[in-house]
Design a protein around this motif. Sequence first.
Motif, PDB file in Angstrom:
ATOM      1  N   TYR A 300       0.832  -1.214   0.000  1.00 19.00           N
ATOM      2  CA  TYR A 300       0.000   0.000   0.000  1.00 19.00           C
ATOM      3  C   TYR A 300       0.862   1.257   0.000  1.00 19.00           C
ATOM      4  O   TYR A 300       0.567   2.236  -0.702  1.00 19.00           O
ATOM      5  CB  TYR A 300      -0.928   0.005   1.214  1.00 19.00           C
ATOM      6  CG  TYR A 300      -1.989  -1.071   1.179  1.00 19.00           C
ATOM      7  CD1 TYR A 300      -2.948  -1.094   0.181  1.00 19.00           C
ATOM      8  CD2 TYR A 300      -2.022  -2.072   2.149  1.00 19.00           C
ATOM      9  CE1 TYR A 300      -3.929  -2.081   0.145  1.00 19.00           C
ATOM     10  CE2 TYR A 300      -2.986  -3.066   2.126  1.00 19.00           C
ATOM     11  CZ  TYR A 300      -3.940  -3.068   1.112  1.00 19.00           C
ATOM     12  OH  TYR A 300      -4.890  -4.050   1.075  1.00 19.00           O
ATOM     13  N   LYS A 387      -5.195   4.525   4.189  1.00 14.03           N
ATOM     14  CA  LYS A 387      -5.496   3.921   2.891  1.00 14.03           C
ATOM     15  C   LYS A 387      -6.257   4.893   1.987  1.00 14.03           C
ATOM     16  O   LYS A 387      -6.044   4.918   0.766  1.00 14.03           O
ATOM     17  CB  LYS A 387      -6.309   2.642   3.093  1.00 14.03           C
ATOM     18  CG  LYS A 387      -5.494   1.485   3.654  1.00 14.03           C
ATOM     19  CD  LYS A 387      -6.304   0.207   3.715  1.00 14.03           C
ATOM     20  CE  LYS A 387      -5.440  -0.939   4.237  1.00 14.03           C
ATOM     21  NZ  LYS A 387      -6.192  -2.209   4.327  1.00 14.03           N
ATOM     22  N   PHE A 391      -5.177   5.833  -1.784  1.00 14.59           N
ATOM     23  CA  PHE A 391      -6.063   5.637  -2.931  1.00 14.59           C
ATOM     24  C   PHE A 391      -6.334   6.962  -3.650  1.00 14.59           C
ATOM     25  O   PHE A 391      -6.494   6.988  -4.874  1.00 14.59           O
ATOM     26  CB  PHE A 391      -7.387   5.007  -2.482  1.00 14.59           C
ATOM     27  CG  PHE A 391      -7.263   3.597  -1.986  1.00 14.59           C
ATOM     28  CD1 PHE A 391      -6.110   2.859  -2.219  1.00 14.59           C
ATOM     29  CD2 PHE A 391      -8.294   2.997  -1.280  1.00 14.59           C
ATOM     30  CE1 PHE A 391      -5.986   1.545  -1.764  1.00 14.59           C
ATOM     31  CE2 PHE A 391      -8.175   1.691  -0.823  1.00 14.59           C
ATOM     32  CZ  PHE A 391      -7.017   0.969  -1.063  1.00 14.59           C
ATOM     33  N   ILE A 403      -5.687   0.474  -8.386  1.00 11.85           N
ATOM     34  CA  ILE A 403      -6.722   0.804  -7.404  1.00 11.85           C
ATOM     35  C   ILE A 403      -7.654  -0.385  -7.200  1.00 11.85           C
ATOM     36  O   ILE A 403      -7.997  -0.750  -6.063  1.00 11.85           O
ATOM     37  CB  ILE A 403      -7.537   2.038  -7.856  1.00 11.85           C
ATOM     38  CG1 ILE A 403      -6.695   3.313  -7.744  1.00 11.85           C
ATOM     39  CG2 ILE A 403      -8.795   2.190  -7.009  1.00 11.85           C
ATOM     40  CD1 ILE A 403      -7.408   4.547  -8.222  1.00 11.85           C
ATOM     41  N   VAL A 407      -8.091  -2.340  -3.652  1.00 13.78           N
ATOM     42  CA  VAL A 407      -9.387  -2.425  -2.968  1.00 13.78           C
ATOM     43  C   VAL A 407      -9.765  -3.884  -2.722  1.00 13.78           C
ATOM     44  O   VAL A 407     -10.246  -4.244  -1.632  1.00 13.78           O
ATOM     45  CB  VAL A 407     -10.471  -1.707  -3.792  1.00 13.78           C
ATOM     46  CG1 VAL A 407     -11.850  -1.980  -3.208  1.00 13.78           C
ATOM     47  CG2 VAL A 407     -10.201  -0.206  -3.829  1.00 13.78           C
ATOM     48  N   SER A 410      -7.750  -5.196   0.066  1.00 16.98           N
ATOM     49  CA  SER A 410      -8.221  -4.653   1.341  1.00 16.98           C
ATOM     50  C   SER A 410      -9.390  -5.473   1.876  1.00 16.98           C
ATOM     51  O   SER A 410      -9.512  -5.690   3.091  1.00 16.98           O
ATOM     52  CB  SER A 410      -8.642  -3.189   1.174  1.00 16.98           C
ATOM     53  OG  SER A 410      -7.539  -2.373   0.848  1.00 16.98           O
TER      54      SER A 410
END
Length: 465
Positions: A300, A387, A391, A403, A407, A410
Amino acid sequence: MTPVIALSLFGIINLFLGFTFKRQSLQVVTLLFIICSMALTAMDWNHEYLWFGDMMKTNNLSINFSLIIQLAGLLVVAFSNGFGKDEVYTQPAEYYAILLFSLVGALLMVSFQNLIMLFVGLEILSVAMYVLTGSDKRNLRSNEAALKYFLMGSFATGFLLFGIALVYGSTRSLYISGILYNLSHTAPESLPSFLYAGIILMGIGLLFKISAAPFHFWTPDVYEGAPTIFTMFMSTVVKTAGFAAIYHILDVTFGGFQKNWIITVYFITIITLILGNISAAYQQSAKRMLAFSSISHAGYMLLTVCANQPSTSSNILYYSLAYTLATAVSFAVLMVVAEYQTGRTEKPENFDALNGLAKNNPSLAFAFTVALLSLAGIPLTAGFWGKFFVFTDMFNKNLTYPIIIAVLMSAVGIYYYFKGIISVYFNSGEIEKIETSFLFKIALWSACIGTLVLGIYPTLLKSIF
């Protein structure tokens, strides 16, 4: 740089204090040393200085990184109340002195203006961690972890040095200012091709330190084998210093050559996210899960380095602080539970060892939950905004596919972080009241409250960063 000098002197003083001070008193003394160093660091705010023959530079960015690193060291020392228990095999003065010396290396890595100073800082930090990883001499896992870390770390250092040599041969300077000057006054077609190889090799040496794939294989074994308190140190101090160095090398020094390294770093970032999160989902050991979690968080933070936006430096700082607070709390709770469960269960660091923690230890369970929620990126925690800012940088750079992958990963992260929360609150088990020291409680609740405050008021520090 006064904090570097101060911490070096404090480390030496600590060794001598071990002969005269009571074992329990050394923890308080070390905390005071780090607080004093943080005060010296803060005194340089809004001032730029060049130190040690212009090989180091102090500015607000390096000060912020230095304060986060020292805060992580402060938490580690506050949680380390077990150093003085075994009077035969442990000497707290040695451990605290090595921790202080390792902080010196980390501060050099965030303030370097010369590539040799980067190497010196990296080696001071690394050698200290090799020693601390194998400090539990009676534990074969600790010995194995130290050997793996040392061998693979030495190999990574070779890549870094080879890269520095190629960059020096291309630019005729080891100073960041000299490199930037020579690059700006040389036509791109006139630059030797091995300059780009040097950038990649330096990146590989630093990516090893932050556990980015495919240089991550040492991480789960070393994190699991090392004493948990030093695993906490590795996952906070070492990672923050490593990212500060990577940002300085890739975005500050060679940001103008992004097209030559960006594809490689994108590939490494995506592989890091996928391997870190998928591997963490399969772990039964909470400690190994946090190790693979550390790998995923490296992915990240690499995303915002790739984005290279005006807000990148502040986003890395915010993410590093959020990650440091949550990781320190999660390892601290896991450490005291594992100490309690040793001898009661076969594997005291598994998720099963956490079953029923909330029944008699609601404060530990709550702190552990807040930490895991922050690492998962759930709203009202600092990890969510960390985060979110990453992003946002990617969105501004039009990085659509990264992206989507980030996601999705995540979402995978939510799954394995909630395994710990379910064990604590919903699985049946019986853990008696675990007694912790006053310093432990202060550090635990300070980090926990900090995570929540930054999650509710993210602009509180964002404006400073």
